[in-house]
Design an enzyme around this catalytic site. Structure first.
Site, PDB file in Angstrom:
ATOM      1  N   ASP A   1       0.871  -1.172   0.000  1.00  0.00           N
ATOM      2  CA  ASP A   1       0.000   0.000   0.000  1.00  0.00           C
ATOM      3  C   ASP A   1       0.910   1.225   0.000  1.00  0.00           C
ATOM      4  O   ASP A   1       1.394   1.669   1.034  1.00  0.00           O
ATOM      5  CB  ASP A   1      -0.894  -0.033   1.239  1.00  0.00           C
ATOM      6  N   VAL A   2       1.159   1.746  -1.207  1.00  0.00           N
ATOM      7  CA  VAL A   2       2.153   2.810  -1.402  1.00  0.00           C
ATOM      8  C   VAL A   2       1.408   4.126  -1.580  1.00  0.00           C
ATOM      9  O   VAL A   2       0.809   4.385  -2.623  1.00  0.00           O
ATOM     10  CB  VAL A   2       3.040   2.502  -2.629  1.00  0.00           C
ATOM     11  N   GLU A   3       1.449   4.978  -0.557  1.00  0.00           N
ATOM     12  CA  GLU A   3       0.716   6.239  -0.624  1.00  0.00           C
ATOM     13  C   GLU A   3       1.308   7.258   0.353  1.00  0.00           C
ATOM     14  O   GLU A   3       2.069   6.913   1.250  1.00  0.00           O
ATOM     15  CB  GLU A   3      -0.764   6.027  -0.303  1.00  0.00           C
ATOM     16  N   ASN A   4       0.961   8.489   0.143  1.00  0.00           N
ATOM     17  CA  ASN A   4       1.170   9.576   1.088  1.00  0.00           C
ATOM     18  C   ASN A   4       2.632   9.969   1.305  1.00  0.00           C
ATOM     19  O   ASN A   4       3.035  11.068   0.951  1.00  0.00           O
ATOM     20  CB  ASN A   4       0.523   9.234   2.439  1.00  0.00           C
ATOM     21  N   THR A   5       3.459   9.104   1.885  1.00  0.00           N
ATOM     22  CA  THR A   5       4.815   9.461   2.278  1.00  0.00           C
ATOM     23  C   THR A   5       5.772   9.353   1.093  1.00  0.00           C
ATOM     24  O   THR A   5       5.357   9.175  -0.050  1.00  0.00           O
ATOM     25  CB  THR A   5       5.282   8.539   3.406  1.00  0.00           C
TER      26      THR A   5
END
Length: 308
Positions: free
Chosen positions: A135-139
């Protein structure tokens, strides 16, 4: 066969061994998220009442080093793996989700692709998982070119060391498909020959409202078009490499995904043969738990009808 799997899982639980994966269940196809904090529902009860066979367990994080732990705090072989054992003993399976919106990410704290791959393999081996969800998101795991490349190169090593493990990458999206960083990630995966089996978007948090069925279809179609173009696939093959992870009830920005909406989304997903349909989260799938009036487990029951 089921009795053999149940017996094997029971033995694993009794003697403290790693659980045995259920080869009869595709853990990617229909696996809603189940998070492990705030008294999560019993997954076996959910399975019995809904027909769902798999769960995406959230989240694996860093302990501020290149060391993976559940939520960055709990052992890889503790209560969370006991939950995996329970799911498998009931005839289901699970995959771990690595990352998420908040918390310390392995992609940040592992200094090299080799070290990051080692962390991923540690997770895989702890649960004998046959698939993982990143889950690759936001940071900076998502919005940093060097870290994106580090993740993709780590996946190449994982595929070499654990060749049978399937890899899902889940990323945020726009109503039109991927944003700049999402487009880069898909293109770089192709450029680097990184093994991503299924690309999944989160088609929500677009605005404060609107037709969530139409916006979901538009967003996932945009993903499919990017995957098709980058990998040179047929239309059908591109759909079968694409997926979605919705949010049940009220989203973070105030949109509403009703149970009827989600049933329509699932019906459409089946018609185009998406490789994955999920939602956040089983924990919210009860009356007013997700900010809307609904019946118990309505979204999970719909998710169980995904055919791919």
């Amino acid at each position: 066969m089921r009795r053999i799997l149940v017996a094997a899982a029971a033995v694993s639980m009794a003697v403290g061994l790693a659980p045995v994966a259920n080869a009869a269940v595709n853990p990617i196809l229909a696996a809603p998220y189940l998070y492990q904090w705030s008294s999560p529902p019993n997954p076996v009860t959910v399975m019995q009442q809904t027909g769902i066979k798999a769960f995406t367990l959230a989240f694996i994080l860093s302990d501020r080093s290149c060391n993976p732990l559940w939520d960055g705090t709990r052992s890889l072989t503790g209560a969370d793996i006991t939950r995996v054992n329970q799911i498998r003993a009931a005839g289901g399976d699970a995959l771990p989700s690595i990352g998420g919106w908040s918390g310390n990410k392995l992609g940040t704290y592992c200094s090299t692709a080799q070290a990051l791959a080692g962390a991923y393999v540690k997770v895989i081996d702890a649960g004998k998982f046959t698939a993982i969800d990143l889950d690759v998101e936001n940071t900076d795991e998502f919005q940093n070119a060097a870290v994106q490349d580090k993740i993709l190169n780590a996946l190449k090593i994982v595929r070499q060391q654990r060749p049978s493990v399937k890899i899902v990458i889940t990323i945020p999206a726009l109503t039109s498909g991927l944003d700049t960083w999402g487009n880069r990630l898909v293109q770089r995966a192709k450029d680097l020959s990184a093994p991503v089996d299924v690309w999944t978007v989160m088609p929500f948090n677009f605005s404060s409202g609107g037709d969530m069925v139409a916006m979901t279809k538009s967003s996932v179609t945009g993903l499919k078009n990017k995957v098709q173009s980058v990998y040179g696939l047929t239309d059908d093959a591109a759909w079968r490499r694409s997926g979605l992870s919705s949010m049940n009830g009220r989203t973070d920005t105030g949109e509403i995904v009703t149970a009827a909406n989600f049933r329509s989304i699932v019906s459409w997903a089946n018609s185009v043969h998406l490789a994955r349909v999920s939602f956040w989260a089983v924990n919210r799938d009860c009356n007013n738990c997700g900010g809307i009036a609904q019946g118990q487990w309505e979204f999970t029951k719909a998710n169980a009808t995904v055919t791919g």
